[in-house]
Design a protein around this motif. Structure first.
Motif, PDB file in Angstrom:
ATOM      1  N   UNK A   6      29.135  45.274  55.779  1.00  0.00           N
ATOM      2  CA  UNK A   6      28.773  44.872  54.420  1.00  0.00           C
ATOM      3  C   UNK A   6      29.999  44.914  53.515  1.00  0.00           C
ATOM      4  N   UNK A   7      30.761  45.983  53.635  1.00  0.00           N
ATOM      5  CA  UNK A   7      31.965  46.120  52.816  1.00  0.00           C
ATOM      6  C   UNK A   7      32.977  45.029  53.163  1.00  0.00           C
ATOM      7  N   UNK A   8      33.142  44.804  54.443  1.00  0.00           N
ATOM      8  CA  UNK A   8      34.124  43.800  54.890  1.00  0.00           C
ATOM      9  C   UNK A   8      33.795  42.414  54.356  1.00  0.00           C
ATOM     10  N   UNK A   9      32.513  42.085  54.251  1.00  0.00           N
ATOM     11  CA  UNK A   9      32.099  40.751  53.827  1.00  0.00           C
ATOM     12  C   UNK A   9      31.757  40.678  52.334  1.00  0.00           C
ATOM     13  N   UNK A  10      32.005  41.781  51.592  1.00  0.00           N
ATOM     14  CA  UNK A  10      31.623  41.828  50.183  1.00  0.00           C
ATOM     15  C   UNK A  10      32.385  40.779  49.375  1.00  0.00           C
ATOM     16  N   UNK A  11      31.660  40.050  48.526  1.00  0.00           N
ATOM     17  CA  UNK A  11      32.243  38.980  47.707  1.00  0.00           C
ATOM     18  C   UNK A  11      32.595  39.537  46.325  1.00  0.00           C
ATOM     19  N   UNK A  12      33.888  39.734  46.082  1.00  0.00           N
ATOM     20  CA  UNK A  12      34.334  40.317  44.815  1.00  0.00           C
ATOM     21  C   UNK A  12      34.253  39.334  43.649  1.00  0.00           C
ATOM     22  N   UNK A  13      33.942  38.086  43.933  1.00  0.00           N
ATOM     23  CA  UNK A  13      33.844  37.074  42.876  1.00  0.00           C
ATOM     24  C   UNK A  13      32.407  36.834  42.420  1.00  0.00           C
ATOM     25  N   UNK A  14      31.457  37.501  43.067  1.00  0.00           N
ATOM     26  CA  UNK A  14      30.043  37.200  42.811  1.00  0.00           C
ATOM     27  C   UNK A  14      29.453  37.977  41.638  1.00  0.00           C
ATOM     28  N   UNK A  15      29.994  39.159  41.350  1.00  0.00           N
ATOM     29  CA  UNK A  15      29.386  39.997  40.310  1.00  0.00           C
ATOM     30  C   UNK A  15      30.456  40.552  39.381  1.00  0.00           C
ATOM     31  N   UNK A  16      30.001  41.014  38.218  1.00  0.00           N
ATOM     32  CA  UNK A  16      30.889  41.737  37.319  1.00  0.00           C
ATOM     33  C   UNK A  16      31.920  40.869  36.624  1.00  0.00           C
ATOM     34  N   UNK A  17      32.897  41.546  35.995  1.00  0.00           N
ATOM     35  CA  UNK A  17      33.938  40.855  35.241  1.00  0.00           C
ATOM     36  C   UNK A  17      34.699  39.891  36.129  1.00  0.00           C
ATOM     37  N   UNK A  18      34.901  38.702  35.623  1.00  0.00           N
ATOM     38  CA  UNK A  18      35.631  37.678  36.363  1.00  0.00           C
ATOM     39  C   UNK A  18      34.743  36.706  37.098  1.00  0.00           C
ATOM     40  N   UNK A  19      33.467  37.102  37.347  1.00  0.00           N
ATOM     41  CA  UNK A  19      32.577  36.227  38.102  1.00  0.00           C
ATOM     42  C   UNK A  19      32.099  35.045  37.266  1.00  0.00           C
ATOM     43  N   UNK A  20      32.179  35.177  35.920  1.00  0.00           N
ATOM     44  CA  UNK A  20      31.693  34.117  35.047  1.00  0.00           C
ATOM     45  C   UNK A  20      32.782  33.105  34.686  1.00  0.00           C
ATOM     46  N   UNK A  21      33.992  33.320  35.208  1.00  0.00           N
ATOM     47  CA  UNK A  21      35.095  32.398  34.924  1.00  0.00           C
ATOM     48  C   UNK A  21      35.001  31.167  35.806  1.00  0.00           C
ATOM     49  N   UNK A  22      35.671  30.128  35.384  1.00  0.00           N
ATOM     50  CA  UNK A  22      35.732  28.881  36.157  1.00  0.00           C
ATOM     51  C   UNK A  22      37.189  28.567  36.472  1.00  0.00           C
ATOM     52  N   UNK A  23      37.634  28.761  37.697  1.00  0.00           N
ATOM     53  CA  UNK A  23      36.894  29.316  38.837  1.00  0.00           C
ATOM     54  C   UNK A  23      36.751  30.829  38.721  1.00  0.00           C
ATOM     55  N   UNK A  24      35.843  31.381  39.517  1.00  0.00           N
ATOM     56  CA  UNK A  24      35.610  32.833  39.498  1.00  0.00           C
ATOM     57  C   UNK A  24      36.856  33.564  39.959  1.00  0.00           C
ATOM     58  N   UNK A  25      37.134  34.696  39.331  1.00  0.00           N
ATOM     59  CA  UNK A  25      38.342  35.461  39.641  1.00  0.00           C
ATOM     60  C   UNK A  25      38.038  36.587  40.630  1.00  0.00           C
ATOM     61  N   UNK A  26      39.042  36.865  41.437  1.00  0.00           N
ATOM     62  CA  UNK A  26      38.930  37.964  42.395  1.00  0.00           C
ATOM     63  C   UNK A  26      39.180  39.268  41.637  1.00  0.00           C
ATOM     64  N   UNK A  27      38.109  40.018  41.413  1.00  0.00           N
ATOM     65  CA  UNK A  27      38.225  41.260  40.643  1.00  0.00           C
ATOM     66  C   UNK A  27      37.223  42.276  41.180  1.00  0.00           C
ATOM     67  N   UNK A  28      37.698  43.468  41.461  1.00  0.00           N
ATOM     68  CA  UNK A  28      36.825  44.550  41.920  1.00  0.00           C
ATOM     69  C   UNK A  28      36.449  45.363  40.688  1.00  0.00           C
TER      70      UNK A  28
END
Length: 207
Positions: A6-28
């Motif tokens: 689950x951790x390995x496949x976790x999408x850091x662009x799907x939730x939280x800060x940065x996910x609402x940008x176009x394009x979505x930003x890689x942010x943990x």
């Protein structure tokens, strides 16, 4: 799927800060930390300490690859608290205390200075102690000093005494407890007379 997968496949662009940008930003983000940790404990039945360690390891592995903010650091620091709890749980504990030790511990808890009834009086309370009176700074200072002196004698000093007594009792009881846990007894010496006779005979045989 395991929690590791689950951790390995976790999408850091799907939730939280940065996910609402176009394009979505890689942010943990802090939200990502909480979602990942909650998934470990709720969905994959990991203990809080194990889930926290895996999330922290993941955060270390993506440093420099993904952005992290102050909220993320706070969320990660919170997870570190679960590791301390595990460390404390792993230590052998002496919970079967004698009555005298328990009484000293209870007295310490009763006198803790962070309890509302044991906290140091504030000077501003002295100003407001007599409603309807005209404010008098000198009298308020005197009342405040009296209150502080009373607190020192009836709360602070007893707390120090209770702390010292509880600590001394616990150290003494812990020493007895862990001495009883030694795996081996002290070596037993043989009979001194037998040893003397043995070497005496050997010396006489040489002469």
């Amino acid at each position: 799927m395991s929690f590791a997968n689950y951790i390995e496949k976790y999408d850091r662009k799907a939730f939280g800060a940065g996910s609402d940008k176009k394009p979505a930003r890689d942010r943990f983000s802090a939200l990502d930390v909480r979602k990942m940790f909650d998934a470990g404990t709720d969905k994959y039945d990991e203990s809080k300490a194990e889930a926290a360690q895996m999330v922290l390891d993941y955060a270390d592995s993506i440093k420099g690859k993904s952005k992290m903010g102050g909220g993320t650091r706070k969320a990660l620091n919170k997870l570190k608290g679960y590791l301390k709890e595990k460390s404390n749980d792993d230590k052998p504990k002496n919970t079967d205390r004698p009555k005298e030790v328990r009484e000293d511990q209870e007295r310490f808890e009763e006198t803790r200075l962070d309890k509302p009834e044991n906290q140091m009086p504030r000077l501003e309370d002295a100003y407001a102690s007599n409603e309807g009176e005209k404010p008098n700074a000198s009298m308020a200072a005197i009342r405040g000093g009296d209150d502080l002196n009373e607190w020192y004698q009836t709360k602070f000093v007893p707390h120090l005494e209770a702390d010292a007594n509880a600590t001394t009792s616990e150290i003494g009881d812990d020493s007895r407890y862990f001495l009883d846990k030694f795996a081996f007894d002290p070596p037993k010496l043989g009979d001194v007379q037998d040893i003397f006779d043995k070497y005496k005979n050997e010396i006489e045989d040489l002469s």
